[in-house]
Design an enzyme around this catalytic site. Structure first.
Site, PDB file in Angstrom:
ATOM      1  N   LYS A 115       1.072  -1.222  -0.033  1.00 25.49           N
ATOM      2  CA  LYS A 115      -0.166   0.093  -0.236  1.00 25.49           C
ATOM      3  C   LYS A 115       0.678   1.196  -0.142  1.00 25.49           C
ATOM      4  O   LYS A 115       1.930   1.161   0.617  1.00 25.49           O
ATOM      5  CB  LYS A 115      -0.847  -0.063   1.267  1.00 25.49           C
ATOM      6  CG  LYS A 115      -2.110   0.676   1.135  1.00 25.49           C
ATOM      7  CD  LYS A 115      -3.276   0.136   0.309  1.00 25.49           C
ATOM      8  CE  LYS A 115      -4.487   0.796   0.015  1.00 25.49           C
ATOM      9  NZ  LYS A 115      -5.400   0.031  -0.517  1.00 25.49           N
ATOM     10  N   ASP A 155      -6.649   4.432  -5.246  1.00 20.84           N
ATOM     11  CA  ASP A 155      -7.560   4.321  -3.917  1.00 20.84           C
ATOM     12  C   ASP A 155      -8.302   5.412  -3.726  1.00 20.84           C
ATOM     13  O   ASP A 155      -8.187   6.257  -4.659  1.00 20.84           O
ATOM     14  CB  ASP A 155      -6.427   3.892  -2.950  1.00 20.84           C
ATOM     15  CG  ASP A 155      -6.971   3.339  -1.646  1.00 20.84           C
ATOM     16  OD1 ASP A 155      -7.487   2.205  -1.637  1.00 20.84           O
ATOM     17  OD2 ASP A 155      -7.177   4.238  -0.742  1.00 20.84           O
TER      18      ASP A 155
END
Length: 470
Positions: A115, A155
């Site tokens: 991430k 995202d």
């Protein structure tokens, strides 16, 4: 400035480790040596932190912090989104990367977990400023990623526009056209069904839950006829909610709610079959122009006749009869009180389209209902399993890029259906294997425990084979 040390307090990450550890207890009881695997797996393989210096439209310099947490590569290249939001910090990205590792394992595809992001706020920035920031961010990130190393995606705050800018920047810096990001435009390596994937995948996962409920003695109409005539409460009005709603309608269900950050829109009792395909299309257009659901009601008499708008509310306590609830908005959007209300409203499936959609207290209510009701309570499917269709199609985009091909929508959709079927089966079978000995006859297996154990076992097994723990 706060002092950052290696052992800084990381509340979000600590909570994620605690939640996974607690559901792995039955596994550790059978295999205590796996404690060692968790001790290694909860430390990221690599954390990259860097400065991003960029210039706004007035020639003023700004500096932000950029991050990439490369958590685990036992199953494949690191894979996980990039988030641009002022709240981004290392704790949040470590929590998301840790969760992503096990979610990716459940897809059955060759993807590790990671991430990244920056504490940059895209709101209020011009298109030119966004482009400048993306190029500055990728200038450093490009040194650490690659199609066989780390393949980020979008995202929060990073959509198709930002992915395209970053893809272009990487290509300039590295003189290389390769599939180093997913969620790309269709003309330069994107995949069909990517926008629909999370919502469609969620509905496919729940279809298998419904199929199983139809076999539970005395469950009557709960699982019979699949989605036909089921009342389905959905929260959110973005990508995931829209495509989940369209698939539910296609399969014969009635969508009775949608919501956004301003309030909830509920179908009035006795007015047709809830939201129509045309309603969802109109809401999608409204959202593209950054409108809110109250605008949808305000300017349309027919809509106001059929729906009731509740300012500042979420849908869960506003519906008095519901079979299936699909939280598709944001994290922690179902509270303990709302979980109790869903139980009283006759809900028998809650499946998350959002990540960590339910609070820990709400999950406890669902799990208590499942244990005590002999197959007639709420059966809960966590986001890491139920919403893994999005990252699964990102994995399929990587496969298409490797082949230099683009598959048809039908081909991608069939592969997505297979992935969600396999994901459901591995969660269900693992949950059955680790059911407590004192579980009452007819108790449904815990899909949250099944998902966590199945994902962890796959990652831990690959790590051991590769010599990461012993």
């Amino acid at each position: 400035m706060p002092h950052h040390s290696q052992l800084a307090h990381e509340p979000e990450f600590d909570q994620a480790v605690h939640e996974i550890t607690s559901t792995l207890e039955p596994l550790f009881h059978k295999h205590p040596e796996l404690h060692r695997a968790l001790a290694v797996a909860q430390v990221p393989e690599r954390v990259i932190q860097f400065r991003v210096v960029w210039e706004d439209d007035h020639g003023k310099m700004h500096v932000n912090r950029g991050f990439r947490v490369q958590f685990n590569s036992a199953l494949g290249p690191y894979k996980g989104g990039i988030r641009f939001h002022p709240t981004v910090n290392l704790s949040i990205l470590k929590f998301l990367g840790f969760e992503q590792t096990f979610k990716n394992a459940l897809t059955g595809l060759m993807m590790g977990g990671g991430k990244g992001g920056a504490d940059f706020d895209p709101k209020g920035k011009s298109d030119n400023e966004i482009r400048k920031f993306c190029c500055a961010f990728m200038q450093e990130l490009s040194r650490h990623i690659g199609q066989d190393t780390d393949v980020p995606a979008g995202d929060i705050g990073v959509g198709g526009r930002e992915v395209a800018y970053m893809f272009g920047a990487y290509k300039k810096y590295r003189n290389e056209f390769s599939g180093i990001l997913t969620g790309k435009g269709m003309s330069f390596g994107g995949s069909n069904i990517r926008p629909e994937a999370t919502g469609y995948g969620l509905v496919y996962y729940v279809s298998h839950m419904l199929k199983h409920l139809a076999t539970v003695p005395g469950h009557g109409t709960h699982g019979n006829h699949g989605w036909h005539d089921k009342h389905v409460a959905i929260s959110g009005a973005g990508n995931v909610a829209q495509y989940a709603a369209l698939k539910v309608i296609e399969l014969g269900g009635h969508v009775v709610s949608l919501s956004d950050s301003q309030g909830a829109l509920i179908a009035k009792h006795g007015h047709g079959k809830g939201f129509s395909v045309e309603d969802i299309a109109a809401i999608a257009n409204l959202k593209l122009s950054h409108g809110y659901l109250h605008d949808f009601v305000k300017h349309n008499h027919d809509i106001a006749e059929r729906f009731e708008y509740h300012e500042g509310k979420r849908p869960w306590t506003l519906i008095h009869k519901v079979h299936i609830a699909l939280p598709c908005a944001t994290q922690n959007e179902v509270s303990e009180e709302e979980a109790h209300h869903l139980n009283h409203a006759g809900c028998h499936i809650v499946a998350e389209g959002s990540n960590m959609g339910s609070t820990m207290e709400a999950i406890n209510v669902f799990e208590k209902s499942r244990k005590e009701s002999h197959g007639h309570g709420i059966w809960y499917a966590p986001g890491k399993a139920a919403n893994c269709g999005g990252v699964a199609v990102s994995g399929l985009e990587m496969a298409q890029n490797s082949q230099r091909l683009q598959w048809s929508p039908q081909e991608v959709d069939l592969k997505l259906q297979d992935i969600m079927k396999n994901c459901y089966e591995i969660c269900y079978d693992t949950a059955k294997d680790y059911m407590p000995a004192d579980a009452k006859e007819g108790t449904l297996p815990s899909l949250v425990m099944g998902a966590n154990i199945a994902g962890f076992l796959k990652v831990a097994g690959a790590m051991k084979a590769q010599g990461d723990w012993w």
